[in-house]
Design a protein around this motif. Structure first.
Motif, PDB file in Angstrom:
ATOM      1  N   ILE A 140      10.883  16.184  -2.199  1.00 38.16           N
ATOM      2  CA  ILE A 140       9.441  15.419  -1.908  1.00 38.16           C
ATOM      3  C   ILE A 140       9.138  16.521  -0.937  1.00 38.16           C
ATOM      4  N   THR A 141       8.171  18.094  -1.526  1.00 34.34           N
ATOM      5  CA  THR A 141       7.205  18.971  -0.619  1.00 34.34           C
ATOM      6  C   THR A 141       6.351  17.921  -0.176  1.00 34.34           C
ATOM      7  N   GLY A 142       5.529  16.707   0.368  1.00 29.74           N
ATOM      8  CA  GLY A 142       4.635  15.927   1.222  1.00 29.74           C
ATOM      9  C   GLY A 142       4.489  14.919   0.620  1.00 29.74           C
ATOM     10  N   GLN A 143       3.369  14.444   1.057  1.00 28.28           N
ATOM     11  CA  GLN A 143       2.873  12.858   0.975  1.00 28.28           C
ATOM     12  C   GLN A 143       1.574  13.363   1.045  1.00 28.28           C
ATOM     13  N   PHE A 144       0.688  12.754   0.879  1.00 31.38           N
ATOM     14  CA  PHE A 144      -0.921  12.516   1.322  1.00 31.38           C
ATOM     15  C   PHE A 144      -1.515  11.344   0.348  1.00 31.38           C
ATOM     16  N   GLN A 145      -2.789  10.456   1.187  1.00 29.82           N
ATOM     17  CA  GLN A 145      -3.523   9.707   1.340  1.00 29.82           C
ATOM     18  C   GLN A 145      -4.568   9.833  -0.174  1.00 29.82           C
ATOM     19  N   SER A 160       0.745  -1.452   0.296  1.00 29.79           N
ATOM     20  CA  SER A 160       0.078   0.578  -0.187  1.00 29.79           C
ATOM     21  C   SER A 160       1.303   1.635  -0.374  1.00 29.79           C
ATOM     22  N   ALA A 161       0.545   2.361  -0.642  1.00 29.41           N
ATOM     23  CA  ALA A 161       1.324   3.259  -1.188  1.00 29.41           C
ATOM     24  C   ALA A 161       0.947   4.276  -0.965  1.00 29.41           C
ATOM     25  N   ALA A 162       0.920   5.909  -0.523  1.00 30.18           N
ATOM     26  CA  ALA A 162       0.962   6.952  -0.509  1.00 30.18           C
ATOM     27  C   ALA A 162       1.384   7.657  -1.325  1.00 30.18           C
ATOM     28  N   GLN A 163       0.861   8.795  -2.215  1.00 32.26           N
ATOM     29  CA  GLN A 163       0.758   9.575  -2.733  1.00 32.26           C
ATOM     30  C   GLN A 163       2.030  10.846  -2.706  1.00 32.26           C
ATOM     31  N   ALA A 164       3.210  11.293  -3.467  1.00 35.27           N
ATOM     32  CA  ALA A 164       4.135  12.514  -2.953  1.00 35.27           C
ATOM     33  C   ALA A 164       3.905  13.633  -3.772  1.00 35.27           C
ATOM     34  N   GLN A 213      -6.300   2.281   1.997  1.00 31.91           N
ATOM     35  CA  GLN A 213      -4.919   3.053   1.313  1.00 31.91           C
ATOM     36  C   GLN A 213      -5.266   2.554   0.597  1.00 31.91           C
ATOM     37  N   GLU A 214      -4.256   2.956  -0.877  1.00 33.03           N
ATOM     38  CA  GLU A 214      -4.214   2.760  -2.053  1.00 33.03           C
ATOM     39  C   GLU A 214      -3.753   1.603  -2.302  1.00 33.03           C
ATOM     40  N   THR A 215      -4.082   0.618  -2.065  1.00 29.24           N
ATOM     41  CA  THR A 215      -3.377  -0.839  -2.711  1.00 29.24           C
ATOM     42  C   THR A 215      -2.284  -1.707  -4.096  1.00 29.24           C
ATOM     43  N   PHE A 216      -1.901  -2.188  -4.382  1.00 29.82           N
ATOM     44  CA  PHE A 216      -1.011  -2.564  -5.141  1.00 29.82           C
ATOM     45  C   PHE A 216      -1.402  -3.879  -5.210  1.00 29.82           C
TER      46      PHE A 216
END
Length: 305
Positions: free
Chosen positions: A246-251, A156-160, A257-260
């Motif tokens: 990396i400015t920041g991350q968000f879900q 599972s990953a966040a966006q950046a 949460q986003e899942t692969f």
């Protein structure tokens, strides 16, 4: 968090990560329009078989396209930290390592694995597939699950948000701060959907055929920032474009949460076999070990609200 029984259609939810540093990839080009609207799928929307499997190898023997061979697809270039040196056959990089571990538990030695190239944006189109499964940071979404089947989640990953350090985008502390800037992402990705649905920028979003083209556009001042999954963002800023940060991350804007997930042709009998293998890998700690080896913690990356 442990995987529940295969019939429950779980998604492994793990901490997002970055990379173990490795050689960089070259930059590509071209743009293309985006296609699908991405909303993260619930466990019941992955489209895979609900049949419980206890012995992955016995299950997989008659479920593969070609007897004695497991055909795995991914895109080219195959990016760090998911693959190493643009070569999925090495077993190095998180997704390559996961793929070969799944293969082993399905009863296939490394020399029985064949890799084929499938562009990301065509992998989830409906119809027959030339592979047994595709592994390429493909997010499980309800819309995609109408066309293809997915395994349980393996990551599972966040966006950046990535920007050059001297660009105003690097100083953003919220999603609102990004609205007036020029943003871009790869076509067909949840990163692109996240820009459109969550940031909602004032300017037209730049859409790129692949991440290399997006990176080049950022270097050429065609966009102020690009959005990618967090592990890729760590590799880009550490190994490829050190003048970026990396400015920041968000879900993603959803309940989960986003899942692969691994992607299969609709109706594939192999899905349950792979789910059983992934369940074993989660229970015995193999997934966590591979994540620790190839991806690192994201401490210090601010959350963009």
């Amino acid at each position: 968090m442990r995987l529940r029984p295969v019939s429950a259609r779980p998604a492994v939810r793990r901490r997002v990560g970055a990379l173990a540093l490795a050689p960089l990839l070259l930059v590509g080009s071209a743009c293309a329009p985006t296609e699908d609207a991405d909303d993260t799928a619930t466990d019941s929307e992955t489209g895979a078989s609900d049949a419980e499997v206890t012995e992955p190898a016995a299950c997989a023997e008659d479920a593969v396209r070609k007897p004695g061979t497991l055909t795995i697809a991914t895109d080219s270039p195959a990016y760090e930290p998911w693959f190493t040196d643009n070569d999925p056959t090495t077993g190095e990089g998180f997704e390559s390592a996961v793929a070969y571990e799944v293969a082993k538990r399905l009863g296939f030695d490394a020399d029985a694995v064949t890799w084929v190239t499938v562009p990301f944006n065509t992998s989830y189109k409906p119809g027959p597939k030339e592979f047994d499964f595709d592994i390429n940071q493909i997010s499980v979404t309800p819309e995609r699950a109408e066309r293809v089947d997915f395994s349980s989640g393996y990551y599972s990953a966040a966006q950046a948000v990535i920007a050059l350090k001297d660009n105003p985008a690097a100083e953003a502390t919220s999603l609102e701060d990004l609205k007036g800037l020029r943003l871009g992402a790869q076509t067909g990705t949840t990163s692109l959907t996240a820009i459109r649905d969550q940031i909602q920028p004032d300017a037209e979003i730049s859409v790129f055929e692949d991440t290399n083209a997006a990176k080049q556009a950022m270097m050429n001042d065609q966009v102020d920032a690009i959005v990618a999954d967090l592990p890729s963002a760590f590799y880009i800023t550490a190994a490829e474009i050190p003048q970026a940060s990396i400015t920041g991350q968000f879900q993603p804007d959803s309940e989960d949460q986003e899942t692969f997930g691994l992607l299969f042709e609709k109706g594939s009998e192999l899905v349950g076999c792979v789910d059983a293998a992934l369940a074993e890998m989660d229970t015995d700690g193999t997934l966590a070990q591979l994540e620790q080896e190839w991806l690192s913690d994201t401490v210090g990356v601010p959350e963009l609200q």
